[in-house]
Motif scaffolding. Structure first.
Motif, short mmCIF file in Angstrom:
data_model
loop_
_atom_site.label_atom_id
_atom_site.label_comp_id
_atom_site.label_asym_id
_atom_site.label_seq_id
_atom_site.Cartn_x
_atom_site.Cartn_y
_atom_site.Cartn_z
N GLY A 207 50.41 48.17 41.97
CA GLY A 207 51.22 46.96 41.91
C GLY A 207 50.40 45.67 41.92
O GLY A 207 49.17 45.68 42.11
N ASP A 208 51.11 44.55 41.77
CA ASP A 208 50.46 43.25 41.75
C ASP A 208 49.79 42.94 43.09
O ASP A 208 48.73 42.30 43.13
CB ASP A 208 51.50 42.15 41.43
CG ASP A 208 51.98 42.23 39.98
OD1 ASP A 208 51.24 42.83 39.15
OD2 ASP A 208 53.06 41.69 39.68
N GLY A 209 50.42 43.40 44.20
CA GLY A 209 49.82 43.17 45.51
C GLY A 209 48.46 43.83 45.62
O GLY A 209 47.52 43.26 46.19
N ARG B 26 46.48 44.54 43.11
CA ARG B 26 45.57 43.81 42.21
C ARG B 26 45.01 42.56 42.89
O ARG B 26 43.82 42.26 42.79
CB ARG B 26 46.29 43.44 40.92
CG ARG B 26 46.68 44.64 40.05
CD ARG B 26 47.66 44.23 38.94
NE ARG B 26 48.12 45.38 38.19
CZ ARG B 26 47.60 45.77 37.02
NH1 ARG B 26 46.63 45.07 36.47
NH2 ARG B 26 48.09 46.82 36.39
N ARG B 27 45.91 41.84 43.58
CA ARG B 27 45.47 40.62 44.26
C ARG B 27 44.50 40.96 45.40
O ARG B 27 43.49 40.27 45.61
CB ARG B 27 46.68 39.84 44.80
CG ARG B 27 47.50 39.16 43.70
CD ARG B 27 48.49 38.17 44.32
NE ARG B 27 49.50 38.84 45.13
CZ ARG B 27 50.66 39.30 44.66
NH1 ARG B 27 50.96 39.15 43.37
NH2 ARG B 27 51.52 39.90 45.46
N ILE C 286 41.24 45.97 34.66
CA ILE C 286 41.41 44.76 35.46
C ILE C 286 40.08 44.05 35.61
O ILE C 286 39.09 44.66 36.04
CB ILE C 286 41.98 45.08 36.86
CG1 ILE C 286 43.30 45.84 36.77
CG2 ILE C 286 42.17 43.80 37.67
CD1 ILE C 286 43.78 46.34 38.11
N GLN D 299 43.29 52.35 35.51
CA GLN D 299 43.91 51.03 35.61
C GLN D 299 42.91 49.96 36.07
O GLN D 299 42.94 48.82 35.61
CB GLN D 299 45.09 51.09 36.59
CG GLN D 299 46.22 52.00 36.08
CD GLN D 299 47.35 52.14 37.09
OE1 GLN D 299 48.06 51.18 37.36
NE2 GLN D 299 47.50 53.35 37.65
N GLU E 266 51.81 53.44 38.78
CA GLU E 266 51.06 52.23 38.50
C GLU E 266 50.74 51.52 39.81
O GLU E 266 51.51 51.55 40.76
CB GLU E 266 51.87 51.30 37.60
CG GLU E 266 52.21 51.90 36.24
CD GLU E 266 50.97 52.20 35.41
OE1 GLU E 266 50.10 51.31 35.33
OE2 GLU E 266 50.86 53.32 34.87
N LEU F 30 40.30 38.59 38.63
CA LEU F 30 41.74 38.28 38.60
C LEU F 30 42.36 38.35 39.98
O LEU F 30 41.96 39.14 40.81
CB LEU F 30 42.44 39.25 37.65
CG LEU F 30 42.08 39.09 36.15
CD1 LEU F 30 42.85 40.10 35.33
CD2 LEU F 30 42.38 37.68 35.67
#
Length: 649
Positions: free
Chosen positions: A580-582, A584-585, A645, A641, A578, A649
């Motif tokens: 990660g959030d980093g 995604r940001r 998104i 993925q 997956e 976001l």
């Protein structure tokens, strides 16, 4: 065989001995040459190192006109010209590395008949000055090396090659020879159809070489390098090639080996030409040199005594694998070809494949652009690539699809901008002419715009101003250059097209062509699957490779990893990961900064996987800190993925 054919065959054998210093033809060579001398179009499918070049070199010394050899391999052209010169046979090459003077000298030798063998890089056929120069030649033989590039089923499809059959007709070539080492049955069928080659005139020699011992070992990241080092240290010394996929890997592995007392040299396309040439010559002269290289090394290199070929990174297809291992053991000596398979390498190689596939949006933009053009138009492929954000090879492929489907017809390409450096005064030039020709040249020279050293000339503008055909202007420039009155540099290449029939439903065509490029993407991924299958050693590896190229082996080779009981190997699957959030940001931030470059999920995925596009490069996004943060995650996983998104976001 008729008396005339018998006499030609005897003459060919005499030339083989006297000019080439050989006593006998290799397998398949005599059959190819005899057919060519009889005026037939021929295909030669010989394994790497099987002696394809003699099939056009020898006939070039018997045929009355010029033999033109098209090859994308500059190193091969240079090496063959040098080798022929050593035998007293003059040959010339025309590629992008030549100076203006070298080009003129080569063309002078061709025209006066002292040079009968001409090697040409494919891109030269986009040069209208070159086409004007060769258009009047008597082309006895038109030979196409790496002919598998013509096939969309081939591993190295080059859309420009599809036009070579038409070019052969334009040059009125008496006969055609198509050569390749890596033609599957489907690819050979495409070659035959393109060049009107009868089935009996397609000569295929045995693919399997018993002196090549195919090996494979599945490694982990922890023991990858150590396995290579152990192999080199534990086996008898010999000339060695180690193939890797990245330039930085070549440098890193060569440095590690040297630090461990094993002298090795890196080689890749990022080095300057002089350095690469020095490395090649040193390796050719060595009996035990070690080169760690990308696939930039080896194309056209003829070294007979390479004892080992190691694939530190897997090749992208069995065709590439066959070419690379085919460089070993050309002297007939026993040679080891081992694939050190790191399963995780599959991710990077697969992701490279996805990098060439544009978005449906980009394909639609390109089709709309073409649809909006007049009946005849010129376009720069590079500008079109940037404006549609489609890689240049894919742009050419899509335009070729429009040609093959009967919508477009390519016309002569041209260079819009010429830079001219006078070597003599205008008066000295004009003194050689009188009347209308003098008036025309005076007007042409008057169109030059002065810069520091060079004058610039826009040929389209000049043609309109003088009321002359543009081709006359180009021929005049070429004539003045041939007389050493001026030096010429050309730029701004544009390709000409005319509509044969208009697109009635552009959106439907865009959908169809997008499906084609996606289908090719899946085909390339499946080629990698074939490589991993042969690496598993679940059956005789030599037999499996031979069958891929349409050759049946009566029995197993007895020397590969499977036959020696070292396989089958278990190749662990790639685990899903997956993002990660980093990540995604970071993606959200770059999308806010460059909204035009990330309109689709595929564009965002390419950025995360480190797959550049023309607009990314122009915007320097390929240098962004987040570019390639997901290069170790399969493209399909990242795309799945990213589609979930929202870019905000």
């Amino acid at each position: 065989m008729t008396l005339a054919e018998s006499e030609l065959a005897a003459e060919a054998r005499q030339i083989l001995r006297d000019r080439f210093g050989l006593e006998e033809f290799r397998s398949g060579q005599a059959a190819v040459i005899e057919r060519l001398l009889a005026g037939k179009n021929v295909a030669a499918v010989f394994p790497t190192g099987g002696g394809k070049s003699l099939c056009y070199q020898l006939p070039s010394q018997m045929l009355s006109g010029t033999t033109v050899v098209v090859s994308p391999l500059i190193a091969l052209m240079k090496d063959q010209c040098d080798a022929l010169a050593a035998r007293g046979i003059r040959a010339a090459r025309l590629d992008s590395s030549l100076t203006e003077q070298e080009f003129r000298d080569a063309m002078r030798g061709i025209r006066d008949g002292s040079i009968r063998l001409l090697y040409v890089a494919p891109e030269r056929f986009f040069n209208e000055r070159f086409l004007a120069s060769v258009g009047s030649l008597d082309v006895s033989l038109f030979a196409i090396d790496e002919a598998h590039c013509i096939s969309q089923w081939g591993h190295n499809f080059r859309p420009d090659y599809l036009k070579l059959a038409e070019l052969a007709g334009t040059l009125n070539a008496d006969r055609i020879l198509a050569l390749t080492a890596t033609a599957t049955p489907a690819v050979l069928e495409d070659i035959r159809k393109a060049f009107a080659i009868e089935r009996d005139d397609a000569i295929r020699t045995p693919f399997h070489r018993s002196n090549l011992h195919l090996k494979s070992t599945v490694v982990t990241a922890a023991d990858h390098y150590e396995t290579l080092r152990h192999r080199i240290e534990s086996r008898p010394r010999g000339a060695t090639l180690v193939y890797v996929s990245k330039q930085k890997t070549a440098e890193m592995i060569a440095e590690q080996l040297s630090d461990d007392g094993i002298t090795a040299t890196a080689y890749h396309a990022g080095m300057d030409a002089e350095t690469r040439a020095t490395i090649q010559q040193d390796f050719l002269a060595s009996d035990d040199g070690i080169i760690v290289a990308t696939i930039a090394f080896g194309m056209g290199i003829d070294k007979a005594n390479i004892r080992y070929v190691y694939h530190y990174s897997p090749p992208k297809s069995l065709e590439a694998y066959a070419q690379e291992i085919g460089r070993a053991g050309r002297d007939g000596g026993q040679s080891v070809c081992e694939l050190l398979l790191l399963p995780e390498d599959r991710v990077v190689l697969e992701n490279f494949t996805y990098g060439d596939t544009p978005s449906r949006h980009s394909v639609g933009r390109m089709i709309d652009f073409c649809h909006g053009q007049p009946d005849e138009f010129f376009v720069s492929h590079y500008k079109l690539s940037f404006e549609t954000d489609i890689r240049i090879l894919v742009v050419r492929t899509l335009l070729t699809y429009l040609e093959l489907d009967g919508y477009l017809q390519a016309t002569s390409p041209r260079y819009d901008s010429y830079k001219i450096h006078p070597l003599v005064t205008s008066r000295a030039i004009l003194n050689n002419f009188d009347g209308e020709r003098r008036e025309f040249l005076a007007g042409l020279l008057g169109q030059l715009t002065k810069a520091r050293k060079w004058f610039s000339l826009n040929t389209v503008t000049a043609a309109k101003a003088l009321g002359q055909d543009r081709q006359r202007i180009v021929k005049a420039i070429d004539f003045m250059a041939a007389q050493n009155w001026i030096e010429v540099n050309v730029s701004d290449l544009v390709h000409g097209y005319r509509w044969k029939r208009r697109l009635e439903h552009p959106k439907v065509i865009a959908d169809q062509y997008f499906e084609k490029v996606v289908s090719r993407e899946q085909s390339e991924v499946s080629r990698l699957e074939d490589v991993f299958a042969i690496a598993s050693a679940s059956n005789c590896q030599s037999r499996r490779l031979a069958e891929h190229f349409g050759e049946a082996m009566d029995e197993a080779c007895g020397v590969c990893s499977h036959c020696l009981g070292e396989g089958p190997h278990t190749i662990p699957p790639i685990s899903h990961r997956e993002i990660g959030d980093g990540v995604r940001r970071a993606l959200a931030e770059v999308c806010r900064q460059y909204p035009d470059h990330f309109a689709t999920a595929r564009q965002r995925t390419r950025f995360l996987c480190g797959l550049s596009s023309p607009q990314m490069i122009r915007s320097r996004l390929s240098r962004h800190a987040s570019f390639g943060v997901c290069e170790q995650i399969p493209f399909a996983d990242v795309l799945r993925q990213v589609e979930q998104i929202s870019p905000e976001l």
